[in-house]
Design an enzyme around this catalytic site. Structure first.
Site, PDB file in Angstrom:
ATOM      1  N   GLU A   1       0.838  -1.163   0.001  1.00 58.91           N
ATOM      2  CA  GLU A   1      -0.103   0.020   0.165  1.00 58.91           C
ATOM      3  C   GLU A   1       1.020   1.334   0.038  1.00 58.91           C
ATOM      4  OE1 GLU A   1      -4.065  -1.453   2.431  1.00 58.91           O
ATOM      5  OE2 GLU A   1      -2.503  -0.338   3.470  1.00 58.91           O
TER       6      GLU A   1
ATOM      7  N   LYS B   1       3.409   7.009   2.870  1.00 60.38           N
ATOM      8  CA  LYS B   1       4.184   5.765   3.585  1.00 60.38           C
ATOM      9  C   LYS B   1       4.252   4.687   2.713  1.00 60.38           C
ATOM     10  CE  LYS B   1       2.480   3.573   7.295  1.00 60.38           C
ATOM     11  NZ  LYS B   1       2.136   3.271   8.774  1.00 60.38           N
TER      12      LYS B   1
ATOM     13  N   ALA C   1       4.047  -8.126  18.247  1.00 60.87           N
ATOM     14  CA  ALA C   1       4.953  -7.250  17.922  1.00 60.87           C
ATOM     15  C   ALA C   1       4.661  -5.593  18.612  1.00 60.87           C
ATOM     16  CB  ALA C   1       5.178  -7.007  16.442  1.00 60.87           C
ATOM     17  N   GLN C   2       3.128  -5.357  18.728  1.00 67.95           N
ATOM     18  CA  GLN C   2       2.659  -4.067  18.850  1.00 67.95           C
ATOM     19  C   GLN C   2       2.598  -4.057  20.580  1.00 67.95           C
ATOM     20  OE1 GLN C   2       0.764  -0.934  18.919  1.00 67.95           O
ATOM     21  NE2 GLN C   2       2.565  -0.943  17.448  1.00 67.95           N
TER      22      GLN C   2
ATOM     23  N   ASP D   1      -2.124 -14.016  25.808  1.00 71.17           N
ATOM     24  CA  ASP D   1      -1.973 -14.245  24.440  1.00 71.17           C
ATOM     25  C   ASP D   1      -2.221 -15.670  24.357  1.00 71.17           C
ATOM     26  OD1 ASP D   1      -0.110 -12.818  21.810  1.00 71.17           O
ATOM     27  OD2 ASP D   1      -0.653 -14.870  21.860  1.00 71.17           O
TER      28      ASP D   1
ATOM     29  N   THR E   1      -4.285  -8.297  18.212  1.00 75.22           N
ATOM     30  CA  THR E   1      -3.934  -9.571  17.733  1.00 75.22           C
ATOM     31  C   THR E   1      -3.744  -9.615  16.355  1.00 75.22           C
ATOM     32  OG1 THR E   1      -6.318 -10.032  17.406  1.00 75.22           O
ATOM     33  CG2 THR E   1      -5.714 -10.526  19.522  1.00 75.22           C
TER      34      THR E   1
ATOM     35  N   ASP F   1      -8.102  -4.601  11.230  1.00 75.17           N
ATOM     36  CA  ASP F   1      -7.712  -3.236  10.339  1.00 75.17           C
ATOM     37  C   ASP F   1      -7.758  -3.781   9.017  1.00 75.17           C
ATOM     38  OD1 ASP F   1      -5.675  -5.050  10.265  1.00 75.17           O
ATOM     39  OD2 ASP F   1      -4.101  -3.694  10.848  1.00 75.17           O
TER      40      ASP F   1
ATOM     41  N   LYS G   1     -11.347  -8.961   8.969  1.00 75.29           N
ATOM     42  CA  LYS G   1     -10.387  -9.048  10.369  1.00 75.29           C
ATOM     43  C   LYS G   1     -11.189  -8.279  11.164  1.00 75.29           C
ATOM     44  CE  LYS G   1      -5.785  -9.304  11.778  1.00 75.29           C
ATOM     45  NZ  LYS G   1      -5.709  -8.163  12.784  1.00 75.29           N
TER      46      LYS G   1
ATOM     47  N   VAL H   1      -7.712   1.875  12.650  1.00 72.49           N
ATOM     48  CA  VAL H   1      -7.275   1.121  11.791  1.00 72.49           C
ATOM     49  C   VAL H   1      -5.918   1.583  11.250  1.00 72.49           C
ATOM     50  CG1 VAL H   1      -9.596   0.110  10.880  1.00 72.49           C
ATOM     51  CG2 VAL H   1      -8.779   2.164  10.019  1.00 72.49           C
TER      52      VAL H   1
END
Lengths: 354, 354
Positions: free
Chosen positions: A64, A77, A147-148, A169, A209, A235, A239, A301
């Site tokens: 994107e 970006k 990772a976040q 998790d 997640t 996002d 999902k 998002v």
């Protein structure tokens, strides 16, 4: 002249440079400043060109381009999303970005944005939590410890003063890694063995997640009065993380309705279901939380304006001495109408050197 | 590990690197190879994702992102157009681009594209001239002797064997510079004091003017039977170079009708005026020139596939040893799910070094 002129050079912030900035400036300072920068830009929302992201889909994933601009700065970006990358030791999501001058079209900053996106995503959640959660909130549940997660925790700690976190998790190794990574940060971290356990006493919950197929992270019975929910992981089309019934009894806040109705958790709702734009809460045009019992949901998002704010912040840091190197990116002929002349001068230089 | 891993590094071709490649490989070889690469990609046109360019307009100019992809490679180009830049010593048009893997989304090449775009634009004109001009063509008129002119001349010489050029520009200094820049190239170059004079004996004419307000470069009476016209400068809404009557008695060839009807000289014609797609001529699906008397017009506006071909070509050159440097662009954690861990490792490194 044997060196490119100033006009040819664009500052580049590499991954190593970004790590050095985080280290020297302090990740909490970075997150707090980013939250303020993003809030400031959300408050002047009408100033931005809100071009939809340009997606190129393939079987393997998506690439994107996310452009936006105000009357002074233009940013875009490049970001990919390739879920199977981890199988070959690559990142699912990587990113880089460019900030350019609207007046001249010349690039002014080129940067890695994998780390910077992690920072801005967490800073956005924290900025929204500051605006919407009960002011007394002390404890947050973090569902999804990938990772976040560390970035989200540090941002909530830095921006909202939340200091107790309850982690869950489906892979307990992810929770253990998150806790190990945050050792020494003076933050209370409790590993929980179920979502129910993680939600106990939490006034804020952040779902981040990654699994596309694991569609209902939070069920209706888990969500009590007064909770603020940051739903970060849902996002893209197909999902989502929240059960539809939670959304139906919540006040929903979004970055940009046109985009969130396609990509966010509210893709489960009717296209005219009422939502409030965050920027309206931040400017005071619309109320945020109106009672202690209300459930507030931030259906995040990620939007190009957040990357814009992050790149503006980074340009400031570079101007103040943050590490960067100069790239010889822009052809700069002596006479702008004589591009070909550059090739001739190069030949002369090469002959002199030889 | 104190150095970024291979996965973090992306080859970067700077302006200096591009000049070195042009110098070492020879600009004529570069142009001839690019013409072949672009032709090969035009022949497999249906393989490409033809996303429209994403333009951000301001009072001062435009910034565009031009993405495209096939099933293997994705490319985009960032390009600006700011006519008043020359007043402050900056280029009107600058560009850079990225080639990425469709399979992983990872960037594989980052490059300056101001020079590369000049090369690919000239290579495209020459490739089209090879396909459409009378095979006996020896002489070309070049109307507009600005930044593109030397590249156009060298491409026509290298790809089509045209060796006599008749030059005209409303600024005679531009013509003098063009001739001086091409000294020693064994090309016949004649400065002309009018368009009429430049057109005498020309079998091919390339118009590459830059001025938005100078709308009719070629008038109907100047265009005789059998001519091939490359109309390169008319490339945005409101900017054209050919009188409408020329178009009405010519066969018109375009890169991509959807884009050319908006940006090209044919914006002057009815939206359903018949045009032929170049790629159909190149594959033999449609005839090109069918008689020696026919007037053929290439209404060139520049398309993302040409940049794609140029970046594929450049990747090949870099693989064969063309100069480039490696940029530490992609965050590469030891465990892809542990982005935050990178910040911790950096701290440990910094402590060890201190």
């Amino acid at each position: 002249m044997n060196v490119p002129s100033d006009k040819a050079l664009v500052p580049f912030v590499s991954v190593e440079d970004m790590l050095a900035l985080i280290h020297r400036h302090g990740i909490r300072n970075c997150l707090a400043e980013l939250a303020d920068m993003i809030e400031a830009d959300f408050k002047r929302w009408p100033a931005f060109d809100k071009t939809p992201r340009v997606a190129s889909h393939s079987k393997a994933g998506v690439i994107e381009l996310m452009p936006t601009s105000d009357s002074v700065d233009y940013t875009f970006k490049f970001v990919n999303g390739h879920p199977s990358n981890t199988k070959v030791g690559l990142q699912t999501v990587t990113a880089f970005g460019v900030l350019a001058s609207v007046e001249t079209g010349y690039p002014e900053l080129f940067s890695e944005m994998t780390l910077l996106t992690a920072l801005r995503t967490a800073a956005t959640s924290a900025m929204v939590t500051r605006a919407l959660a009960p002011r007394t909130a002390q404890t947050a549940a973090i569902i999804g410890n990938g990772a976040q997660s560390e970035f989200q925790i540090l941002a909530l700690a830095s921006v909202c003063g939340i200091n107790e976190f309850r982690l869950f998790d489906i892979e307990s190794s992810a929770t253990r890694r998150c806790i190990a990574n945050l050792e020494g940060q003076s933050i209370g971290l409790t590993a929980c063995s179920s979502i129910e356990e993680a939600m106990q006493g939490a006034e804020v919950v952040t779902t981040c997640t990654a699994d596309k197929s694991y569609q209902t992270i939070l069920t209706d019975n888990l969500v009590g009065a007064g909770l603020h929910i940051n739903a970060i992981g849902g996002d893209c089309p197909g999902k989502t993380e929240l059960h539809r019934d939670i959304l139906l009894r919540s006040e929903i806040f979004v970055e940009y309705p046109e985009q969130t109705r396609v990509e966010g958790d509210i893709q489960q709702l009717d296209p005219d279901h009422p939502v409030t734009e965050l920027r309206q809460v931040l400017t005071g045009e619309q109320p945020g939380r109106t009672s202690v019992d209300q459930i507030t949901v931030f259906d995040g998002v990620g939007f190009a304006v957040e990357d814009f704010s992050a790149m503006r912040w980074l340009r400031e840091k570079v101007a103040q001495g943050a590490p960067s190197e100069m790239l010889d990116l822009i052809a700069d002929p002596d006479d702008p109408r004589d591009l070909f002349g550059m090739t001739k001068r190069f030949i002369h230089r090469a002959e002199q050197t030889a």
